[in-house]
Design an enzyme around this catalytic site. Structure first.
Site, PDB file in Angstrom:
ATOM      1  N   HIS A  94     -10.005  21.283   4.804  1.00  0.00           N
ATOM      2  CA  HIS A  94     -11.053  20.288   4.575  1.00  0.00           C
ATOM      3  C   HIS A  94     -10.551  18.847   4.698  1.00  0.00           C
ATOM      4  O   HIS A  94     -11.088  18.048   5.469  1.00  0.00           O
ATOM      5  CB  HIS A  94     -11.676  20.518   3.198  1.00  0.00           C
ATOM      6  CG  HIS A  94     -12.900  19.723   2.938  1.00  0.00           C
ATOM      7  ND1 HIS A  94     -12.865  18.480   2.351  1.00  0.00           N
ATOM      8  CD2 HIS A  94     -14.210  19.985   3.156  1.00  0.00           C
ATOM      9  CE1 HIS A  94     -14.087  18.003   2.221  1.00  0.00           C
ATOM     10  NE2 HIS A  94     -14.923  18.909   2.704  1.00  0.00           N
ATOM     11  N   ASP A 144       0.854  -1.191   0.000  1.00  0.00           N
ATOM     12  CA  ASP A 144       0.000   0.000   0.000  1.00  0.00           C
ATOM     13  C   ASP A 144       0.893   1.245   0.000  1.00  0.00           C
ATOM     14  O   ASP A 144       2.105   1.155   0.081  1.00  0.00           O
ATOM     15  CB  ASP A 144      -0.959   0.001   1.202  1.00  0.00           C
ATOM     16  CG  ASP A 144      -0.228  -0.047   2.526  1.00  0.00           C
ATOM     17  OD1 ASP A 144      -0.887  -0.106   3.549  1.00  0.00           O
ATOM     18  OD2 ASP A 144       1.022  -0.026   2.526  1.00  0.00           O
ATOM     19  N   SER A 172     -19.752  16.514   4.338  1.00  0.00           N
ATOM     20  CA  SER A 172     -18.345  16.125   4.266  1.00  0.00           C
ATOM     21  C   SER A 172     -17.841  15.625   5.609  1.00  0.00           C
ATOM     22  O   SER A 172     -16.897  14.817   5.663  1.00  0.00           O
ATOM     23  CB  SER A 172     -17.484  17.310   3.821  1.00  0.00           C
ATOM     24  OG  SER A 172     -17.560  17.516   2.439  1.00  0.00           O
TER      25      SER A 172
END
Length: 217
Positions: free
Chosen positions: A37, A2, A203
């Protein structure tokens, strides 16, 4: 197996760290309005717990892959989002959190969602924050068949006034009002001196669902 570093598809860079430039490109009155964000979303999923510092993520032992597909104002292209989705799927992501979206589907985005789904990744996406029925005005990627669409509720359990709704697209709702989580912190930048802060939106609800999904996997 990964990827522990991630990638920034907005600049084709192997550094996905936030990069505020001090310019209000979208002229909304907020300089670098999209910078916090992703960090806020990541903290909701996996901020380290039981350490006496800040907040705890829903699944604090999760491994996160940082994939930036939006710029410092929170804007971007479906092509970059699609590349990010494919990248995450190719690099072993079990769950892909998409705290983003827009009205209107594109083949490039839909194909990327299908690709990730066929790779075995669970894709979870925000339903949007306009308080409208997205069954009649679809919001993507939340409205794709292979995506779990997430709406927001407040502390009372009632649907948030801003949360989009629609049974064809919103599969589950989660807390999304005044959520405390991690912020991007840069002591040298006066706009980013807080390590933690409050945000509201689908979100924020989406990573709650992502964290729970991780705990169940």
């Amino acid at each position: 197996v990964d990827d522990v570093n991630g990638y920034d598809f907005t600049t084709a860079s192997a550094d996905p760290n936030p990069s505020p430039n001090g310019v209000d490109e979208d002229r909304d009155g907020v300089v670098d309005g999209g910078v916090n964000h992703g960090t806020h979303v990541a903290g909701i999923i996996a901020a380290e717990g039981n350490n006496g510092v800040g907040v705890s993520g829903v699944m604090w032992d999760a491994q996160l892959m940082a994939v930036q597909v939006l710029d410092d104002e929170g804007a971007g292209f479906d092509s970059d989002i699609a590349e990010g989705i494919r990248y995450a799927a190719d690099n072993g992501a079990d769950i892909i959190n998409l705290s983003l979206g827009g009205y209107g589907s594109t083949t490039v985005l839909e194909d990327a969602i299908t690709y990730a789904h066929e790779k075995g990744a669970l894709v979870i996406a925000a339903a949007g924050n306009d308080g409208v029925n997205i069954t009649t005005n679809p919001f993507y990627p939340a409205c794709y068949t292979d995506v779990i669409g997430v709406g927001a509720v407040g502390a009372s359990g009632a649907a948030s006034s801003f949360s989009n709704f629609g049974s064809n697209c919103v599969d589950v709702s989660a807390p999304g009002e005044f959520i405390v989580s991690t912020f991007y912190e840069d002591p040298a930048n006066a706009n980013f001196t807080a390590a933690y802060g409050l945000e509201s939106g689908t979100s924020m609800a989406t990573p709650v669902v992502t964290g729970v999904a991780g705990l169940l996997s």
